[in-house]
Design an enzyme around this catalytic site. Structure first.
Site, PDB file in Angstrom:
ATOM      1  N   ARG A  97       0.755  -1.261   0.230  1.00 55.01           N
ATOM      2  CA  ARG A  97       0.052   0.008   0.208  1.00 55.01           C
ATOM      3  C   ARG A  97       1.092   1.136  -0.023  1.00 55.01           C
ATOM      4  NH1 ARG A  97      -5.247  -1.040   1.256  1.00 55.01           N
ATOM      5  NH2 ARG A  97      -5.439   0.660  -0.008  1.00 55.01           N
ATOM      6  N   ASP A 109      -6.957  -2.094  -7.111  1.00 56.31           N
ATOM      7  CA  ASP A 109      -7.467  -2.523  -6.101  1.00 56.31           C
ATOM      8  C   ASP A 109      -7.946  -3.894  -6.310  1.00 56.31           C
ATOM      9  OD1 ASP A 109      -8.705  -1.652  -3.199  1.00 56.31           O
ATOM     10  OD2 ASP A 109      -9.983  -3.027  -4.113  1.00 56.31           O
ATOM     11  N   TYR A 124     -15.557 -10.335   0.416  1.00 54.80           N
ATOM     12  CA  TYR A 124     -16.209  -8.984  -0.129  1.00 54.80           C
ATOM     13  C   TYR A 124     -17.624  -9.408  -0.780  1.00 54.80           C
ATOM     14  CZ  TYR A 124     -12.129  -6.340   1.200  1.00 54.80           C
ATOM     15  OH  TYR A 124     -11.169  -5.876   2.220  1.00 54.80           O
ATOM     16  N   ARG A 131      -6.050  12.340  -6.163  1.00 58.98           N
ATOM     17  CA  ARG A 131      -7.224  11.751  -6.144  1.00 58.98           C
ATOM     18  C   ARG A 131      -8.486  12.553  -5.517  1.00 58.98           C
ATOM     19  NH1 ARG A 131      -8.521   7.094  -4.131  1.00 58.98           N
ATOM     20  NH2 ARG A 131     -10.312   8.131  -4.559  1.00 58.98           N
ATOM     21  N   ARG A 159      -2.539   6.420   0.089  1.00 58.48           N
ATOM     22  CA  ARG A 159      -2.504   6.444   1.773  1.00 58.48           C
ATOM     23  C   ARG A 159      -1.530   7.694   2.282  1.00 58.48           C
ATOM     24  NH1 ARG A 159      -3.621   1.161   4.706  1.00 58.48           N
ATOM     25  NH2 ARG A 159      -5.347   0.576   3.750  1.00 58.48           N
TER      26      ARG A 159
HETATM   27  O1  CP3 Z   1      -0.078  -1.222  -2.812  1.00 62.81           O
HETATM   28  C1  CP3 Z   1      -0.423  -0.215  -3.368  1.00 62.81           C
HETATM   29  O2  CP3 Z   1      -0.072   0.950  -2.785  1.00 62.81           O
HETATM   30  C2  CP3 Z   1      -1.307  -0.434  -4.598  1.00 62.81           C
HETATM   31  C3  CP3 Z   1      -2.729  -0.081  -4.301  1.00 62.81           C
HETATM   32  C4  CP3 Z   1      -3.577  -0.922  -3.795  1.00 62.81           C
HETATM   33  C5  CP3 Z   1      -5.028  -0.456  -3.202  1.00 62.81           C
HETATM   34  N1  CP3 Z   1      -5.671  -1.530  -2.888  1.00 62.81           N
HETATM   35  C6  CP3 Z   1      -5.358   0.875  -3.464  1.00 62.81           C
HETATM   36  C7  CP3 Z   1      -6.535   1.191  -2.571  1.00 62.81           C
HETATM   37  C8  CP3 Z   1      -3.710  -2.315  -3.293  1.00 62.81           C
HETATM   38  C9  CP3 Z   1      -2.047  -3.432  -3.528  1.00 62.81           C
HETATM   39  C10 CP3 Z   1      -4.718  -2.842  -2.798  1.00 62.81           C
HETATM   40  C11 CP3 Z   1      -5.131  -3.933  -2.551  1.00 62.81           C
HETATM   41  C12 CP3 Z   1      -6.159  -4.404  -1.435  1.00 62.81           C
HETATM   42  N2  CP3 Z   1      -7.412  -3.783  -1.703  1.00 62.81           N
HETATM   43  C13 CP3 Z   1      -6.318  -5.371  -0.584  1.00 62.81           C
HETATM   44  C14 CP3 Z   1      -5.188  -6.155  -0.131  1.00 62.81           C
HETATM   45  C15 CP3 Z   1      -4.214  -5.619   0.633  1.00 62.81           C
HETATM   46  C16 CP3 Z   1      -4.681  -5.245   2.071  1.00 62.81           C
HETATM   47  O3  CP3 Z   1      -4.678  -4.066   2.474  1.00 62.81           O
HETATM   48  O4  CP3 Z   1      -4.893  -6.232   2.854  1.00 62.81           O
HETATM   49  C17 CP3 Z   1      -7.681  -5.302   0.217  1.00 62.81           C
HETATM   50  C18 CP3 Z   1      -8.021  -6.300   1.099  1.00 62.81           C
HETATM   51  C19 CP3 Z   1      -8.171  -4.225  -0.544  1.00 62.81           C
HETATM   52  C20 CP3 Z   1      -9.611  -3.852  -0.398  1.00 62.81           C
HETATM   53  C21 CP3 Z   1      -9.968  -2.509   0.126  1.00 62.81           C
HETATM   54  N3  CP3 Z   1      -9.919  -1.600  -0.915  1.00 62.81           N
HETATM   55  C22 CP3 Z   1     -10.185  -1.979   1.314  1.00 62.81           C
HETATM   56  C23 CP3 Z   1     -10.288  -2.942   2.450  1.00 62.81           C
HETATM   57  C24 CP3 Z   1     -10.224  -0.645   1.001  1.00 62.81           C
HETATM   58  C25 CP3 Z   1     -10.552   0.455   2.141  1.00 62.81           C
HETATM   59  C26 CP3 Z   1      -9.391   0.785   3.046  1.00 62.81           C
HETATM   60  C27 CP3 Z   1      -8.352   1.859   2.495  1.00 62.81           C
HETATM   61  O5  CP3 Z   1      -7.465   1.419   1.969  1.00 62.81           O
HETATM   62  O6  CP3 Z   1      -8.715   2.911   2.294  1.00 62.81           O
HETATM   63  C28 CP3 Z   1      -9.968  -0.349  -0.256  1.00 62.81           C
HETATM   64  C29 CP3 Z   1      -9.928   1.044  -1.053  1.00 62.81           C
HETATM   65  C30 CP3 Z   1      -8.443   1.437  -1.521  1.00 62.81           C
HETATM   66  N4  CP3 Z   1      -7.867   0.582  -2.241  1.00 62.81           N
HETATM   67  C31 CP3 Z   1      -7.963   2.839  -1.355  1.00 62.81           C
HETATM   68  C32 CP3 Z   1      -6.657   2.655  -2.016  1.00 62.81           C
HETATM   69  C33 CP3 Z   1      -5.911   3.718  -2.516  1.00 62.81           C
HETATM   70  C34 CP3 Z   1      -8.886   3.987  -0.709  1.00 62.81           C
HETATM   71  C35 CP3 Z   1      -9.614   4.403  -1.882  1.00 62.81           C
HETATM   72  C36 CP3 Z   1     -10.533   5.666  -1.310  1.00 62.81           C
HETATM   73  O7  CP3 Z   1     -11.166   5.521   0.035  1.00 62.81           O
HETATM   74  O8  CP3 Z   1     -10.270   6.768  -1.831  1.00 62.81           O
END
Ligand code: CP3
Length: 365
Positions: free
Chosen positions: A43, A92, A167, A56, A47
């Site tokens: 991530r 994602d 999910y 974004r 973040r």
């Molecule tokens: O690693 C990276 O920086 C690349 C980008 C990436 C995202 N999601 C962007 C994202 C990666 C590799 C993921 C994988 C992902 N997504 C996982 C596996 C990794 C882990 O954390 O266990 C999972 C379980 C998800 C599902 C998911 N997507 C969740 C639980 C959430 C909400 C929590 C959060 O991170 O804000 C997301 C949204 C998400 N995925 C965002 C980003 C940048 C935030 C989007 C927003 O709220 O604007």
């Protein structure tokens, strides 16, 4: 195509010395000697970065994943800023599921939310197989990125069947995965049909990324730690194996990661990984004992440690590098994703420290 001395097939352009296939990250994944321990952060794109928040501000998450120029810029941001040894594609885990026809959104502050959760055989049929054309924006972004990144490897990724199923069945994030487990225990046939379908989508999605030029892939089974080893072996391992074994011969290392998986590390390695991701709960030397000497490890700094004063961070980085020496290959990473409140400057300092400590050790022989 070219074949190196260990018989590994490398894609054209990646076999030259100094190319991504010869980078410290890929060498560590393949358990080869490295000039320093490679480091990247799960991530890392998004973040904690202000430049990410700016980009974004007016673009919803799923839309930003479908705009190759945004994907490219966001993926490059942490590489520029921190000097990490690998980039991870900005996307994602639910992107391919949406491409497969499931109506879902990523809600800020919540995560993926599915309009009509999957509960029946007819629901499973709604998940269509995907082709490259369904995710052409990913193909395009990866091709752009490979050019921009030069010698820095790009990691592609996908969600594993169990984590995606959670999910889809819950309809959104869940702490207990209760509905998912109720379906798994109550209707194993439907469960296996669902995971079989998800494994096909995941495999197709990873193949698109590999064809477009990623140098490694990571399969995120973030929530697999919710299961006992026996249930993992019965309900999940066959499907994750279908994904990872489907990539044998693709010429890129496969990383398999989950959270709370101390009891599952051996099984997750057996699924067909070259590298097993370890969270902060299991020391890397103990993890290596469970995974075996034929696989590298990735991890495992607790992301919360980055919120502590620097001397604490430094001591933990030293400990992890030391324990990682027990493994035949070590990729330094966090035990889970970067927390949004992390100071990006701390991440940059961790990269410099990992490089400094591990290359000094190499000098000493
Ligand atoms: O690693 C990276 O920086 C690349 C980008 C990436 C995202 N999601 C962007 C994202 C990666 C590799 C993921 C994988 C992902 N997504 C996982 C596996 C990794 C882990 O954390 O266990 C999972 C379980 C998800 C599902 C998911 N997507 C969740 C639980 C959430 C909400 C929590 C959060 O991170 O804000 C997301 C949204 C998400 N995925 C965002 C980003 C940048 C935030 C989007 C927003 O709220 O604007």
């Amino acid at each position: 195509m070219t074949t190196d001395t260990t018989g590994t097939v490398a894609r054209d352009g990646e076999s030259r010395p100094g190319g991504p296939a010869d980078s410290p990250f890929i060498r560590a994944c393949r358990r080869r000697p490295v000039p320093h321990t490679p480091v990247w952060f799960m991530r890392q794109a998004g973040r904690s970065l202000p430049e990410y928040r700016e980009i974004r501000a007016s673009v919803p998450m799923l839309e930003s994943c479908r705009r190759p120029e945004l994907v490219t810029e966001i993926t490059l941001q942490p590489v520029r800023r921190h000097g990490v040894d690998a980039a991870i594609l900005f996307s994602d885990i639910v992107v391919p599921v949406a491409a497969a026809g499931i109506d879902l959104d990523i809600v800020p502050g919540t995560g993926p939310v599915v309009a009509e959760p999957i509960r029946t055989a007819a629901d499973v049929e709604r998940i269509r197989p995907i082709t490259r054309d369904d995710v052409s924006y990913v193909d395009e972004a990866v091709r752009q990125l490979v050019v921009e990144l030069g010698d820095t490897p790009l990691i592609g990724f996908a969600g594993a069947p169990f984590t995606l199923a959670s999910y889809l069945v819950e309809g959104g994030p869940s702490r207990t995965h209760a509905k998912t487990k109720a379906l798994m225990y109550g209707d194993p046939e439907l469960w296996h049909a669902l995971c079989g379908r998800l494994a096909e989508v995941t495999l197709a999605f990873l193949r698109v990324q590999i064809e477009a030029g990623v140098s490694a892939v990571q399969l995120f089974d973030s929530w697999a730690g919710a299961l006992s080893e026996a249930d993992y072996r019965r309900f999940v391992l066959p499907h994750s194996t279908a994904v990872l074994s489907g990539l044998v011969g693709a010429g890129v290392p496969r990383i398999h990661f989950g959270v709370g998986t101390g009891e599952l590390l051996g099984a997750m390695g057996e699924a067909g990984a070259d590298v097993v991701g370890v969270d902060w709960r299991t020391p890397l030397d103990v993890a290596t004992g469970r995974i075996g000497a034929d696989k590298a490890v990735q991890g495992n700094l607790d992301p919360c440690v980055l919120l502590a004063p620097w001397p604490v961070v430094e001591a933990e980085v030293r400990r992890i590098l030391e324990q990682g020496r027990a493994a035949p290959g070590h990729v330094f990473n966090l035990g889970h994703g970067v927390l949004p409140e992390t100071d990006p400057e701390v991440l940059t300092r961790v990269v410099a420290l990992v490089h400094e400590l591990s290359s000094r050790r190499a000098d000493q022989g």
